[in-house]
Design a protein around this motif. Structure first.
Motif, PDB file in Angstrom:
ATOM      1  N   TRP A 176      -4.918  -6.687   7.426  1.00  0.00           N
ATOM      2  CA  TRP A 176      -4.534  -6.207   6.104  1.00  0.00           C
ATOM      3  C   TRP A 176      -3.019  -6.243   6.026  1.00  0.00           C
ATOM      4  CZ3 TRP A 176      -7.669  -1.828   3.452  1.00  0.00           C
ATOM      5  CH2 TRP A 176      -9.030  -2.129   3.502  1.00  0.00           C
ATOM      6  N   HIS A 177      -2.461  -6.449   4.842  1.00  0.00           N
ATOM      7  CA  HIS A 177      -1.011  -6.604   4.664  1.00  0.00           C
ATOM      8  C   HIS A 177      -0.458  -5.509   3.750  1.00  0.00           C
ATOM      9  CE1 HIS A 177      -2.545 -10.596   5.745  1.00  0.00           C
ATOM     10  NE2 HIS A 177      -1.419 -10.667   6.433  1.00  0.00           N
ATOM     11  N   TYR A 178       0.635  -4.915   4.199  1.00  0.00           N
ATOM     12  CA  TYR A 178       1.309  -3.865   3.437  1.00  0.00           C
ATOM     13  C   TYR A 178       2.772  -4.224   3.227  1.00  0.00           C
ATOM     14  CZ  TYR A 178      -2.651  -0.816   4.530  1.00  0.00           C
ATOM     15  OH  TYR A 178      -3.902  -0.266   4.632  1.00  0.00           O
ATOM     16  N   ASN A 179       3.292  -3.832   2.077  1.00  0.00           N
ATOM     17  CA  ASN A 179       4.723  -3.949   1.824  1.00  0.00           C
ATOM     18  C   ASN A 179       5.381  -2.716   2.440  1.00  0.00           C
ATOM     19  OD1 ASN A 179       7.295  -3.419   0.415  1.00  0.00           O
ATOM     20  ND2 ASN A 179       6.765  -5.236  -0.744  1.00  0.00           N
ATOM     21  N   ILE A 180       6.269  -2.905   3.398  1.00  0.00           N
ATOM     22  CA  ILE A 180       6.869  -1.763   4.099  1.00  0.00           C
ATOM     23  C   ILE A 180       7.958  -1.073   3.272  1.00  0.00           C
ATOM     24  CG2 ILE A 180       6.246  -2.505   6.419  1.00  0.00           C
ATOM     25  CD1 ILE A 180       9.038  -3.683   6.757  1.00  0.00           C
ATOM     26  N   ARG A 181       8.375  -1.680   2.178  1.00  0.00           N
ATOM     27  CA  ARG A 181       9.339  -1.034   1.286  1.00  0.00           C
ATOM     28  C   ARG A 181       8.632  -0.118   0.290  1.00  0.00           C
ATOM     29  NH1 ARG A 181      10.777  -2.337  -3.642  1.00  0.00           N
ATOM     30  NH2 ARG A 181       9.930  -4.438  -3.459  1.00  0.00           N
ATOM     31  N   THR A 182       7.494  -0.585  -0.255  1.00  0.00           N
ATOM     32  CA  THR A 182       6.795   0.166  -1.302  1.00  0.00           C
ATOM     33  C   THR A 182       5.553   0.907  -0.804  1.00  0.00           C
ATOM     34  OG1 THR A 182       5.346  -1.674  -1.917  1.00  0.00           O
ATOM     35  CG2 THR A 182       7.522  -1.540  -3.010  1.00  0.00           C
ATOM     36  N   GLY A 183       5.009   0.492   0.339  1.00  0.00           N
ATOM     37  CA  GLY A 183       3.786   1.080   0.868  1.00  0.00           C
ATOM     38  C   GLY A 183       2.508   0.469   0.310  1.00  0.00           C
ATOM     39  N   GLU A 184       2.623  -0.472  -0.610  1.00  0.00           N
ATOM     40  CA  GLU A 184       1.441  -1.032  -1.275  1.00  0.00           C
ATOM     41  C   GLU A 184       0.637  -1.962  -0.373  1.00  0.00           C
ATOM     42  OE1 GLU A 184       1.980  -2.161  -5.586  1.00  0.00           O
ATOM     43  OE2 GLU A 184       4.079  -1.977  -4.929  1.00  0.00           O
ATOM     44  N   LEU A 185      -0.684  -1.813  -0.458  1.00  0.00           N
ATOM     45  CA  LEU A 185      -1.595  -2.755   0.168  1.00  0.00           C
ATOM     46  C   LEU A 185      -1.603  -4.012  -0.691  1.00  0.00           C
ATOM     47  CD1 LEU A 185      -3.826  -3.438   2.264  1.00  0.00           C
ATOM     48  CD2 LEU A 185      -5.464  -2.436   0.658  1.00  0.00           C
ATOM     49  N   LEU A 186      -1.467  -5.163  -0.071  1.00  0.00           N
ATOM     50  CA  LEU A 186      -1.303  -6.399  -0.828  1.00  0.00           C
ATOM     51  C   LEU A 186      -2.576  -7.222  -0.962  1.00  0.00           C
ATOM     52  CD1 LEU A 186       2.141  -7.409   0.665  1.00  0.00           C
ATOM     53  CD2 LEU A 186       1.663  -6.209  -1.485  1.00  0.00           C
ATOM     54  N   ASP A 187      -3.636  -6.810  -0.284  1.00  0.00           N
ATOM     55  CA  ASP A 187      -4.871  -7.573  -0.387  1.00  0.00           C
ATOM     56  C   ASP A 187      -6.080  -6.639  -0.283  1.00  0.00           C
ATOM     57  OD1 ASP A 187      -3.952  -9.144   2.760  1.00  0.00           O
ATOM     58  OD2 ASP A 187      -4.373  -7.073   2.348  1.00  0.00           O
ATOM     59  N   TYR A 188      -7.215  -7.144  -0.599  1.00  0.00           N
ATOM     60  CA  TYR A 188      -8.526  -6.500  -0.490  1.00  0.00           C
ATOM     61  C   TYR A 188      -8.830  -5.484  -1.579  1.00  0.00           C
ATOM     62  CZ  TYR A 188      -8.430  -8.863   3.957  1.00  0.00           C
ATOM     63  OH  TYR A 188      -8.329  -9.817   4.915  1.00  0.00           O
ATOM     64  N   MET A 189      -7.978  -4.471  -1.786  1.00  0.00           N
ATOM     65  CA  MET A 189      -8.261  -3.447  -2.798  1.00  0.00           C
ATOM     66  C   MET A 189      -6.980  -3.107  -3.553  1.00  0.00           C
ATOM     67  SD  MET A 189     -10.754  -0.778  -0.854  1.00  0.00           S
ATOM     68  CE  MET A 189      -9.929  -0.794   0.727  1.00  0.00           C
ATOM     69  N   GLU A 190      -7.104  -2.880  -4.843  1.00  0.00           N
ATOM     70  CA  GLU A 190      -5.941  -2.492  -5.636  1.00  0.00           C
ATOM     71  C   GLU A 190      -5.775  -0.976  -5.613  1.00  0.00           C
ATOM     72  OE1 GLU A 190      -5.635  -4.151  -9.525  1.00  0.00           O
ATOM     73  OE2 GLU A 190      -6.537  -6.038  -8.896  1.00  0.00           O
ATOM     74  N   GLY A 191      -4.548  -0.537  -5.805  1.00  0.00           N
ATOM     75  CA  GLY A 191      -4.274   0.885  -5.931  1.00  0.00           C
ATOM     76  C   GLY A 191      -4.100   1.641  -4.630  1.00  0.00           C
ATOM     77  N   ILE A 192      -4.158   0.959  -3.503  1.00  0.00           N
ATOM     78  CA  ILE A 192      -3.945   1.614  -2.210  1.00  0.00           C
ATOM     79  C   ILE A 192      -2.461   1.573  -1.902  1.00  0.00           C
ATOM     80  CG2 ILE A 192      -4.446   1.568   0.264  1.00  0.00           C
ATOM     81  CD1 ILE A 192      -6.939   2.161  -1.330  1.00  0.00           C
ATOM     82  N   LYS A 193      -1.906   2.726  -1.578  1.00  0.00           N
ATOM     83  CA  LYS A 193      -0.475   2.789  -1.291  1.00  0.00           C
ATOM     84  C   LYS A 193      -0.216   3.843  -0.214  1.00  0.00           C
ATOM     85  CE  LYS A 193       3.925   3.098  -3.691  1.00  0.00           C
ATOM     86  NZ  LYS A 193       4.598   3.285  -4.959  1.00  0.00           N
TER      87      LYS A 193
END
Length: 101
Positions: A67-84
């Motif tokens: 799974w991939h996360y943006n380390i600046r914003t905390g957002e999950l970038l794939d699989y499910m929306e709205g995960i942070k």
């Protein structure tokens, strides 16, 4: 704001992460392109630590299931929306790293 000294700049290498336990909270600290980032350490999929994950710019890949996360914003970038994940402000004072917890 409550700034806490969490590490020395020498404790973390470019492109890598380090897991910290601060008051029972697991936080992953990353250095990417000469900038420090702090984010909740646990992936939302199966609670694997993100700290040993591959870092590419502002993206970390969870080493368990990719799974991939943006380390600046905390957002999950794939699989499910709205995960942070929660991110934490980082401050450098001389050779020391502080987080606002």
């Amino acid at each position: 704001m409550t700034w806490i000294k969490v590490a020395s700049k020498d404790d973390i290498q470019e492109g890598n992460g380090k897991e910290l336990n601060i008051n029972g909270q697991r936080i992953a600290l990353f250095l990417s392109k000469n900038k420090y980032y702090a984010i909740e350490a646990l992936c939302r999929h199966q609670d694997g630590s993100l700290a040993p994950g591959k870092v590419n710019g502002e993206i970390v890949e969870c080493p368990l299931h990719f799974w991939h996360y943006n380390i600046r914003t905390g957002e999950l970038l794939d699989y499910m929306e709205g995960i942070k994940l929660t991110t934490f402000p980082v401050q450098i004072r001389k050779n020391e790293i502080y987080l606002d917890i």
